[in-house]
Each structure stands twice: as structure tokens, then as C-alpha cells.
Design a protein around this motif. Sequence first.
Motif, PDB file in Angstrom:
ATOM      1  N   GLY A   1       0.820  -1.201   0.000  1.00  0.00           N
ATOM      2  CA  GLY A   1       0.000   0.000   0.000  1.00  0.00           C
ATOM      3  C   GLY A   1       0.855   1.253   0.000  1.00  0.00           C
ATOM      4  O   GLY A   1       0.587   2.204  -0.739  1.00  0.00           O
ATOM      5  N   ALA A   2       1.895   1.261   0.849  1.00  0.00           N
ATOM      6  CA  ALA A   2       2.791   2.421   0.896  1.00  0.00           C
ATOM      7  C   ALA A   2       3.501   2.614  -0.438  1.00  0.00           C
ATOM      8  O   ALA A   2       3.731   3.752  -0.879  1.00  0.00           O
ATOM      9  CB  ALA A   2       3.808   2.246   2.017  1.00  0.00           C
ATOM     10  N   LEU A   3       3.851   1.508  -1.113  1.00  0.00           N
ATOM     11  CA  LEU A   3       4.510   1.608  -2.418  1.00  0.00           C
ATOM     12  C   LEU A   3       3.590   2.258  -3.448  1.00  0.00           C
ATOM     13  O   LEU A   3       4.017   3.123  -4.229  1.00  0.00           O
ATOM     14  CB  LEU A   3       4.927   0.214  -2.893  1.00  0.00           C
ATOM     15  CG  LEU A   3       5.704   0.149  -4.210  1.00  0.00           C
ATOM     16  CD1 LEU A   3       6.993   0.947  -4.104  1.00  0.00           C
ATOM     17  CD2 LEU A   3       6.000  -1.298  -4.581  1.00  0.00           C
ATOM     18  N   LEU A   4       2.311   1.865  -3.447  1.00  0.00           N
ATOM     19  CA  LEU A   4       1.351   2.494  -4.351  1.00  0.00           C
ATOM     20  C   LEU A   4       1.192   3.974  -4.028  1.00  0.00           C
ATOM     21  O   LEU A   4       1.122   4.821  -4.928  1.00  0.00           O
ATOM     22  CB  LEU A   4      -0.007   1.791  -4.233  1.00  0.00           C
ATOM     23  CG  LEU A   4      -0.237   0.534  -5.064  1.00  0.00           C
ATOM     24  CD1 LEU A   4      -1.607  -0.048  -4.756  1.00  0.00           C
ATOM     25  CD2 LEU A   4      -0.117   0.830  -6.556  1.00  0.00           C
ATOM     26  N   LEU A   5       1.116   4.276  -2.741  1.00  0.00           N
ATOM     27  CA  LEU A   5       0.967   5.668  -2.332  1.00  0.00           C
ATOM     28  C   LEU A   5       2.165   6.501  -2.772  1.00  0.00           C
ATOM     29  O   LEU A   5       2.017   7.631  -3.258  1.00  0.00           O
ATOM     30  CB  LEU A   5       0.799   5.740  -0.812  1.00  0.00           C
ATOM     31  CG  LEU A   5       0.542   7.119  -0.205  1.00  0.00           C
ATOM     32  CD1 LEU A   5      -0.651   7.794  -0.873  1.00  0.00           C
ATOM     33  CD2 LEU A   5       0.308   6.995   1.288  1.00  0.00           C
ATOM     34  N   VAL A   6       3.357   5.955  -2.630  1.00  0.00           N
ATOM     35  CA  VAL A   6       4.562   6.654  -3.072  1.00  0.00           C
ATOM     36  C   VAL A   6       4.523   6.890  -4.581  1.00  0.00           C
ATOM     37  O   VAL A   6       4.883   7.981  -5.063  1.00  0.00           O
ATOM     38  CB  VAL A   6       5.816   5.848  -2.674  1.00  0.00           C
ATOM     39  CG1 VAL A   6       7.051   6.377  -3.397  1.00  0.00           C
ATOM     40  CG2 VAL A   6       6.022   5.907  -1.168  1.00  0.00           C
ATOM     41  N   CYS A   7       4.082   5.889  -5.338  1.00  0.00           N
ATOM     42  CA  CYS A   7       4.000   6.051  -6.796  1.00  0.00           C
ATOM     43  C   CYS A   7       3.021   7.159  -7.168  1.00  0.00           C
ATOM     44  O   CYS A   7       3.313   8.011  -8.026  1.00  0.00           O
ATOM     45  CB  CYS A   7       3.574   4.738  -7.443  1.00  0.00           C
ATOM     46  SG  CYS A   7       4.832   3.441  -7.388  1.00  0.00           S
TER      47      CYS A   7
END
Length: 387
Positions: free
Chosen positions: A149-155
Motif C-alpha cells: 500500500g505504501a509503495l502504491l501511495l509513493v507512486c
Amino acid sequence: MTADVPTLLLMIIVTSLVTSGALLVLNGNQRNDGLQYWAGGLLLSALAHALLLLYGRIPYLLAIVLGNALLSSALASFWLAVRRFHGLALHWARTLALLAAIALLMWLLQHQFASRVVIMGLILGLQAALVLWVLRQRALGAEQQRSRGALLLVCGLGLIVLTMLLRAGAALFFSLNIASILQSNLVQTLTFMVSFLATLVSSFGFVFMAKERADQANLRLASQDPLTGAANRRALMQALETELARASRQHTPLALLMVDIDHFKRVNDHYGHLAGDHVLRHIVGVLRQRLRASDVLGRYGGEEFMLLLPDTDLHGAAQLAEQLRQAVQAAPCEWQGQRIPFTVSIGVAASADTPADPSRTSEALLQAADQALYRAKDDGRNRVALA
């Protein structure tokens, strides 16, 4: 290739409204994970883009001044959501001061389109970067698995930062050749198309972060004793079977300790059950300080605890048991200005490092440790007995 800007704005508005409504329903009555702030940010984004869509049909004060202030408010709400998710202070005063400054700048620059684009591009890009900074700081400060989830948010946030900076650069170094924010060209198309994608990606990312946290909480509830935080009986039995299987494969010993608080009923009767609960939590803390990372500590039931010691033979387990017994005796529990002294009795059992050893079953190992514990209690308590 260009696209119709009003159509792109309408896509962003509808997406933001639908996603915000879904988040509010998903959040329910919870107020501690930041979802309500993220949903609020999406509502602000939808309103901001609606005002931009009405440019030329409503006063400039509403379309541009208020519209850009609401865009900044949306990113500020995302920033607040991430801070709330991680339990950080929200800094409302700073947020309101920034919004007031943006409204004033947009009013002063009402006849300078390029300047407005540069300033808002830099401000919005910086705001998105600040959200990324919070995520990075929390990731560096926590030893946890990588969050999808954090990776998607960062993207998603990274797309916003890149787009805003490129838009500001295009306005600063090249002519945008447009008279209105609704006029279509390549820069406008890329800006609003990426904004649409970033809204989806970052919102999904934040939802996944909340789901991952909920899943972790459910896993803890299923495997931890709610009073002491140690492993519960179910988790202990699973760990015992796992460690026995590993010990059999690798031909290594496995030790098991049964720890029982002596005369625990007297503690409850004399000091009260709340004090008894505090003693249970206290002993877990004392025991944990002397265990390895590979050791497993859990509450077997009542005032009885179980320890699994991988790669430990009977002699090594007996030495540790005596150290634990002495540590507990030397560390009375502090409760409301009183010191509650207590001791423990410990039964020790271990399987040998040969596959044919009959003690290499959970039932045999538990029974041996239980018998040793009862012998320690029969011999006067506050002692260690070996199977």
C-alpha cells in the motif's frame, strides 16, 4: 496528442467523489487511521476541480483563488491523513497559514497566468513531497516488511510531484500558449490526465495501507494473549509443532520450560485482580529481557507460562531456568506505590538431538515439563526441577 480539458476535469471530479464516498463508508466509526482525512482531501479536490471547470462562468475569486486554495487544501488533507495514520501531530496552524498565503498570492496574480502556474506547481509539488517525506521517515524508523500500500501511495504522490514540477518548468521556461486553464494543449492534457491517475493510485495505496494494518492487528489478536502481549496458547502449540519438526530435520535439541507463579491466588486476594494482572504483565517483561530472539514465550493458561528454547539441551535450559527464577525473585512488581514480591517454579524438559528420541512429540515434551513443574512445587516452590 491533446484531450478535452473539461472532460478530464469532469473525470477527476467524479473519481474523487466516488472514491471519497467509498472511503467514508469503509472508515465507518473509526477515527484513528486517517481515512476520514484522505476522504476529505478527495472531496476538496473534487470541489477545486469543479470550480476550475466553471472558470469564465463564475467570478475569478471563486474559480481561481478559491479553486487553487482548495487544491492545496486537498494535498494538506492527504498530509494530515498520513500523519494521523502514523500517530503524528497534525499541525493545523501551519496548514491554515499556507492556505491563506496561497489565496492571497492567487488574488495578487489574477492577471498573470504563467506566474500562477509556476507558483502553484511548486507549492503543490512541495506538498506532495512532504507527504512522501513523512512516509520515508516512518519507513526508516520502523522495522517492518515493505508495505505494498505504501509503495502504491509513493507512486501516486511521486506522479504528482513530477507533474507539478514539469508544469511549473513549462510555464517558467516555455510559453504555454493558452489564455485559459480550460484550453487544451499537451501540458494541460498531461497535467490533468496524470492527476486523474495519481488520484486513483494514491487513494488505493492509502486504503491498502489501512487494510494491511487491520490485517496485522487481526493476526496479533489471533496469536497474542490480550493481557500480557505474549503468545497465546494456540500460537504456542503451533510454535511447538513447528520447532519440533525443525529439530527433527536438523537433529538439534529443543527445550521446553513451564513457569508457574507461586501462590498467585494470594496476590489476587491481597492486592486485587488489577494488581494480579499487572504482575502477569510484569513477569513477561522480566522473562523477555533474558531470552533470545529465537525463543518463544507465551501464556499457557492462568498464571502459567511456557517457553520454547530451540537448539537448547537440558543442561542449557536448566541454567537459563535458574537465571529466570533468580531474576523474577529479584524484581518485585511495583503497584500503586507498593512492591509485590513473588516467585516462580519452573519445570524443564528437553528432547535429545536424535530422531529416534521418544520425547520428540509435543505431548511427551509437555507432559515431561508439567511433571517437572509439579515436582518443583511439591518440593517447596521457588525452584527449578528437571524432567
